[in-house]
Scaffold this motif. Structure first.
Motif, PDB file in Angstrom:
ATOM      1  N   LEU A  67       0.841  -1.198   0.000  1.00 26.81           N
ATOM      2  CA  LEU A  67       0.000   0.000   0.000  1.00 26.81           C
ATOM      3  C   LEU A  67       0.874   1.246   0.000  1.00 26.81           C
ATOM      4  O   LEU A  67       1.903   1.306   0.683  1.00 26.81           O
ATOM      5  N   GLU A 109      -3.505   4.847   0.583  1.00 29.90           N
ATOM      6  CA  GLU A 109      -4.379   4.808  -0.587  1.00 29.90           C
ATOM      7  C   GLU A 109      -5.575   5.758  -0.442  1.00 29.90           C
ATOM      8  O   GLU A 109      -6.637   5.528  -1.023  1.00 29.90           O
ATOM      9  N   ASN A 110      -5.400   6.832   0.325  1.00 32.35           N
ATOM     10  CA  ASN A 110      -6.455   7.820   0.571  1.00 32.35           C
ATOM     11  C   ASN A 110      -7.731   7.187   1.117  1.00 32.35           C
ATOM     12  O   ASN A 110      -8.829   7.721   0.938  1.00 32.35           O
ATOM     13  N   ALA A 111      -7.582   6.039   1.788  1.00 33.90           N
ATOM     14  CA  ALA A 111      -8.781   5.327   2.223  1.00 33.90           C
ATOM     15  C   ALA A 111      -8.642   4.660   3.586  1.00 33.90           C
ATOM     16  O   ALA A 111      -9.645   4.402   4.245  1.00 33.90           O
ATOM     17  N   LEU A 140     -10.312  -4.038   3.755  1.00 30.46           N
ATOM     18  CA  LEU A 140      -9.795  -2.774   3.236  1.00 30.46           C
ATOM     19  C   LEU A 140      -8.495  -2.975   2.465  1.00 30.46           C
ATOM     20  O   LEU A 140      -8.282  -2.359   1.411  1.00 30.46           O
ATOM     21  N   LEU A 143      -9.282  -4.459  -0.871  1.00 29.65           N
ATOM     22  CA  LEU A 143      -9.957  -3.504  -1.751  1.00 29.65           C
ATOM     23  C   LEU A 143      -9.012  -2.457  -2.303  1.00 29.65           C
ATOM     24  O   LEU A 143      -9.082  -2.084  -3.483  1.00 29.65           O
ATOM     25  N   HIS A 144      -8.082  -1.977  -1.488  1.00 34.88           N
ATOM     26  CA  HIS A 144      -7.265  -0.831  -1.882  1.00 34.88           C
ATOM     27  C   HIS A 144      -5.796  -1.162  -2.148  1.00 34.88           C
ATOM     28  O   HIS A 144      -5.079  -0.340  -2.726  1.00 34.88           O
ATOM     29  N   HIS A 146      -2.218  -3.445  -3.326  1.00 33.05           N
ATOM     30  CA  HIS A 146      -1.616  -3.928  -4.570  1.00 33.05           C
ATOM     31  C   HIS A 146      -0.922  -5.262  -4.311  1.00 33.05           C
ATOM     32  O   HIS A 146      -0.382  -5.498  -3.224  1.00 33.05           O
TER      33      HIS A 146
END
Length: 359
Positions: A67, A109-111, A140, A143-144, A146
């Motif tokens: 991330l 990841e801005n999340a 999470l 989802l976000h 790599h």
């Protein structure tokens, strides 16, 4: 006394496989029958397995553990999740110009907002992280995040890697690196093994990011392995007992399967269940469970190169790697495979001397 230099070799960079073969089973297979080397194709593997043999696979699944983000103060960071402990906690490696301090926050990841709660690990090399706010950390990250390709693969993970850096039998999520020997197996090869009369069994070892960490001491006795979680089902213990009873061979698919089996049998009793292992296998180790090993080619000066040297014999592995380089084999995670026989007094012919009890 073995040192790190005993496990070094020069590898031409062009032999580091950057992409998988077009088909999973299209790789080459170097079969080491003790002091003999046989150049084969991986599609020939079922012919090298005898009826009654047992292959043990690692069914871990790679999570999207890489991330990108920033510290609350604004500095860019890269996070590699080492382990998701529960829905709100994880340990991770963090790459930054300046390490975040305990009590600070990071935004990925801005999340995903995490608090850095401290340092952990054998040498405090990892950061302890806590999710702030609602949500499930595992979901999470998936989802976000790599896919975390190994550091020697130079391209960013793409659609091809999403499929090919997972085994076809991956089901238990938690690894941050693939059990790469298993990447060669497709459904057809698995079916052919069954038709051959071989039995298949499964365990789970979640490969940690520490598998890529270099050995930093020249005296191997001073090296401490990172810990990894594993679980061996009772069905696999029972399958090994049946294999021993009928005179078959136990074949570990990958060093991760071998490490889990050997770690679970340190008392000479192979037990089902979940545990952690930091077992460090070097030449001179007495193997208790595994008779043959399917594995890829490993990095110079790595603990995995030490493990295969312990299994097949240091001189045999050195000669095999020289041969593989001369013949242009492809190395590392997306590279070609080897089939190794257990060396010397640990050979299959003497397996009755090394049997374990399975409970």
């Amino acid at each position: 006394m073995l040192t790190l230099d005993d496990f070094d070799y020069l590898l031409p960079p062009e032999l580091i496989a950057q992409h998988p073969t077009p088909e999973r089973s299209a790789s080459r297979l170097l079969h080491l029958a003790h002091d003999a080397q046989h150049d084969r194709q991986f599609t020939e593997l079922p012919q090298l397995i005898e009826p009654g043999d047992l292959l043990v696979f690692n069914d871990t699944r790679v999570i999207k553990a890489r991330l990108l983000g920033r510290k609350e103060s604004g500095g860019h960071i890269e996070v590699m999740i080492e382990r998701i402990v529960d829905h709100a906690h994880a340990t991770a490696q963090i790459r930054a110009s300046k390490s975040p301090k305990p009590g600070s926050r990071i935004i990925l990841e801005n999340a995903i907002v995490l608090a850095v709660t401290g340092r952990t690990g054998e040498q405090s090399e990892l950061f302890a992280l806590e999710l702030l706010g609602d949500g499930d950390l595992f979901a999470l990250v998936e989802l976000h995040g790599h896919l975390p390709l190994p550091p020697y693969i130079t391209h960013a993970a793409g659609p091809e890697d999403e499929t090919r850096y997972q085994t076809v039998f991956a089901c238990h999520a938690g690894a941050v690196a693939a059990p790469t020997a298993g990447l060669h197996f497709d459904h057809e090869t698995l079916a052919q093994l069954g038709e051959r009369g071989a039995e298949l069994a499964w365990l789970t070892l979640h490969v940690g990011a520490g598998t890529f960490q270099p050995v930093r001491v020249n005296d191997l006795a001073e090296h401490h392995m990172h810990a990894e979680r594993f679980e061996i089902p009772q069905a696999t213990v029972d399958a090994i007992a049946r294999t021993r009873a009928r005179g078959g061979r136990v074949i570990a698919v990958g060093t991760t399967s071998l490490r889990a089996l050997e770690a679970a049998a340190q008392s000479n009793i192979l037990r089902a269940g979940a545990a952690e292992t930091d077992i460090f296998i070097t030449p001179g180790y007495h193997f208790r469970v595994v008779d043959r090993l399917i594995t890829n080619f490993h990095l110079p000066r790595s603990t995995l190169l030490m493990l295969v040297s312990a299994f097949a014999g240091t001189d045999i592995i050195r000669a095999a790697y020289r041969h593989a380089i001369a013949e242009g084999y492809r190395f590392f995670s997306y590279g070609d495979a080897m089939l190794l026989e257990r060396a010397n007094e640990n050979s299959h012919e003497n397996a009755h001397q090394n049997e374990i009890n399975a409970v």
